[in-house]
Write an enzyme that holds these catalytic residues in place. Sequence first.
Site, PDB file in Angstrom:
ATOM      1  N   HIS A 206       0.807  -1.230   0.000  1.00 48.00           N
ATOM      2  CA  HIS A 206       0.000   0.000   0.000  1.00 48.00           C
ATOM      3  C   HIS A 206       0.837   1.275   0.000  1.00 48.00           C
ATOM      4  O   HIS A 206       0.278   2.371  -0.079  1.00 48.00           O
ATOM      5  CB  HIS A 206      -0.938   0.032   1.209  1.00 48.00           C
ATOM      6  CG  HIS A 206      -0.223   0.287   2.497  1.00 48.00           C
ATOM      7  ND1 HIS A 206       0.493  -0.677   3.154  1.00 48.00           N
ATOM      8  CD2 HIS A 206      -0.085   1.421   3.227  1.00 48.00           C
ATOM      9  CE1 HIS A 206       1.023  -0.162   4.241  1.00 48.00           C
ATOM     10  NE2 HIS A 206       0.702   1.110   4.311  1.00 48.00           N
TER      11      HIS A 206
HETATM   12  C1  UD1 Z   1      -1.882   5.335   6.173  1.00 44.30           C
HETATM   13  C2  UD1 Z   1      -0.550   5.760   6.810  1.00 44.30           C
HETATM   14  C3  UD1 Z   1       0.473   4.655   6.627  1.00 44.30           C
HETATM   15  C4  UD1 Z   1      -0.057   3.324   7.144  1.00 44.30           C
HETATM   16  C5  UD1 Z   1      -1.387   3.024   6.455  1.00 44.30           C
HETATM   17  C6  UD1 Z   1      -1.996   1.731   6.938  1.00 44.30           C
HETATM   18  C7  UD1 Z   1       0.015   8.155   6.771  1.00 44.30           C
HETATM   19  C8  UD1 Z   1       0.871   9.168   6.118  1.00 44.30           C
HETATM   20  N1  UD1 Z   1      -0.013   6.950   6.181  1.00 44.30           N
HETATM   21  O1  UD1 Z   1      -1.658   5.200   4.782  1.00 44.30           O
HETATM   22  O2  UD1 Z   1       1.647   4.982   7.366  1.00 44.30           O
HETATM   23  O3  UD1 Z   1       0.879   2.315   6.862  1.00 44.30           O
HETATM   24  O4  UD1 Z   1      -2.288   4.104   6.739  1.00 44.30           O
HETATM   25  O5  UD1 Z   1      -3.159   1.426   6.230  1.00 44.30           O
HETATM   26  O6  UD1 Z   1      -0.601   8.440   7.769  1.00 44.30           O
HETATM   27  N2  UD1 Z   1      -9.035   4.931   2.073  1.00 44.30           N
HETATM   28  C9  UD1 Z   1     -10.273   4.336   2.039  1.00 44.30           C
HETATM   29  N3  UD1 Z   1     -10.855   3.960   3.240  1.00 44.30           N
HETATM   30  C10 UD1 Z   1     -10.239   4.166   4.429  1.00 44.30           C
HETATM   31  C11 UD1 Z   1      -8.975   4.775   4.443  1.00 44.30           C
HETATM   32  C12 UD1 Z   1      -8.381   5.151   3.264  1.00 44.30           C
HETATM   33  O7  UD1 Z   1     -10.860   4.145   0.983  1.00 44.30           O
HETATM   34  O8  UD1 Z   1     -10.813   3.800   5.466  1.00 44.30           O
HETATM   35  C13 UD1 Z   1      -8.403   5.288   0.795  1.00 44.30           C
HETATM   36  C14 UD1 Z   1      -8.691   6.706   0.376  1.00 44.30           C
HETATM   37  O9  UD1 Z   1      -8.755   6.742  -1.005  1.00 44.30           O
HETATM   38  C15 UD1 Z   1      -7.469   7.452   0.838  1.00 44.30           C
HETATM   39  C16 UD1 Z   1      -6.368   6.423   0.626  1.00 44.30           C
HETATM   40  O10 UD1 Z   1      -6.985   5.175   0.932  1.00 44.30           O
HETATM   41  O11 UD1 Z   1      -7.245   8.624   0.127  1.00 44.30           O
HETATM   42  C17 UD1 Z   1      -5.172   6.619   1.497  1.00 44.30           C
HETATM   43  O12 UD1 Z   1      -5.535   6.714   2.881  1.00 44.30           O
HETATM   44  P1  UD1 Z   1      -4.564   7.510   3.905  1.00 44.30           P
HETATM   45  O13 UD1 Z   1      -5.063   7.391   5.299  1.00 44.30           O
HETATM   46  O14 UD1 Z   1      -4.298   8.886   3.376  1.00 44.30           O
HETATM   47  O15 UD1 Z   1      -3.182   6.761   3.765  1.00 44.30           O
HETATM   48  P2  UD1 Z   1      -2.852   5.214   3.765  1.00 44.30           P
HETATM   49  O16 UD1 Z   1      -2.284   4.885   2.431  1.00 44.30           O
HETATM   50  O17 UD1 Z   1      -3.993   4.394   4.275  1.00 44.30           O
END
Ligand code: UD1
Length: 362
Positions: A206
């Site tokens: 991811h």
């Molecule tokens: C975040 C953390 C990362 C961790 C990961 C675990 C930061 C900078 N990154 O990354 O360190 O390893 O979580 O999962 O804090 N999304 C959904 N549903 C959700 C959450 C996210 O659809 O419940 C999608 C959205 O499109 C979102 C993307 O995932 O924009 C990224 O989510 P985000 O929380 O920004 O970062 P992660 O890649 O999950």
Amino acid sequence: MTTIVHVIGARPNYMKIAPLMEALKTGSPFRQVLVNTGQHYDDIMSRAFVRDLGLPSPDYDLGVGSGSHAAQTAAVMVEFEKVCLAERPDLVVVVGDVNSTVAASLVAAKLLVPVAHVEAGLRSRDRTMPEEVNRIVTDRLSDLLLTPSRDGSENLLAEGVPPEKIHLVGNIMIDSLLRHLPMASLDRVRDRIPVDAGGYAVLTLHRPSNVDNGDVFRRILAAIRTIAESMPVVFPVHPRTRQRIRDFGLDRDFDGVILHDPLGYIDFLSLTSHARLVLTDSGGLQEESTALGIPCLTLRENTERPITVTEGTNQVVGTDTEAILAGYRRAFSPSASRRRPDLWDGRTAGRITTVFCDFLSS
Ligand code: UD1
């Protein structure tokens, strides 16, 4: 009464706060407040973990959701400041390295509330990783730095952190892992995913550096397809990765790979604990596979968790197809040096409780 505010927000946070809240409940005079920032919000990325780990329902749900780094961090700050002003905590506890971690520590530091950082001192020395920036800033602002391993303490000392702030307590994720392993061994996730115990690999991917770049993602998939010729590869797909698979049109590039929705904590532990091999770009999974004694290939150029390589089962192999396959061929050679690092013993939460009691009574 002394008030401790705990902050959770994203999937890797829950298993670090759950054992700590449990340990602080027994015999200590603290009022505990749980704040969920809502950085992760899908049921399976968030509430499923709260349920699996027996966390109490959060006292505050900040509902910040997704956004750019600035937007997400700022949204947590604005909402968390209101919580701090209402609750007047004596200590704010943050864990790990996600955006919610750094946001909450910035708010607390500016309100002169002491901050405890659980999982302090880890460094990849790669500032292209957003988490590395979060780690450095959070550690800089924290009053109690609770490190999972010796290298964490050494990094902090080298950065000039006063030794009295640093406490080597061990790895709190392993508290959750050891506690839930018996339940995970009964879990029937393999009824739903048709693989034989000890005969499959688990893949997670991811990191933006791997999945937001089509070339890198394709190089990794080429290696995965070769590995999948020898054993099935189970791939619970993070929402970000699911989107990139669509964006890059990679849906047909998964021969031999079983794609699955993300799994809750117990299901995932059940899956990994019976795996033959783990392939990942996650931080936590490098540690969990070391604790479980399962070979792990880390699909990154570096790690902030070097002890999983020097003492555990991890190899950092990068993202080049041939390098991943070379690591795969080495993964099953017997190695005498594999061990669970010191203080990864399921008793970290108790050691943190002692540190908190000393700090808050002084
Ligand atoms: C975040 C953390 C990362 C961790 C990961 C675990 C930061 C900078 N990154 O990354 O360190 O390893 O979580 O999962 O804090 N999304 C959904 N549903 C959700 C959450 C996210 O659809 O419940 C999608 C959205 O499109 C979102 C993307 O995932 O924009 C990224 O989510 P985000 O929380 O920004 O970062 P992660 O890649 O999950």
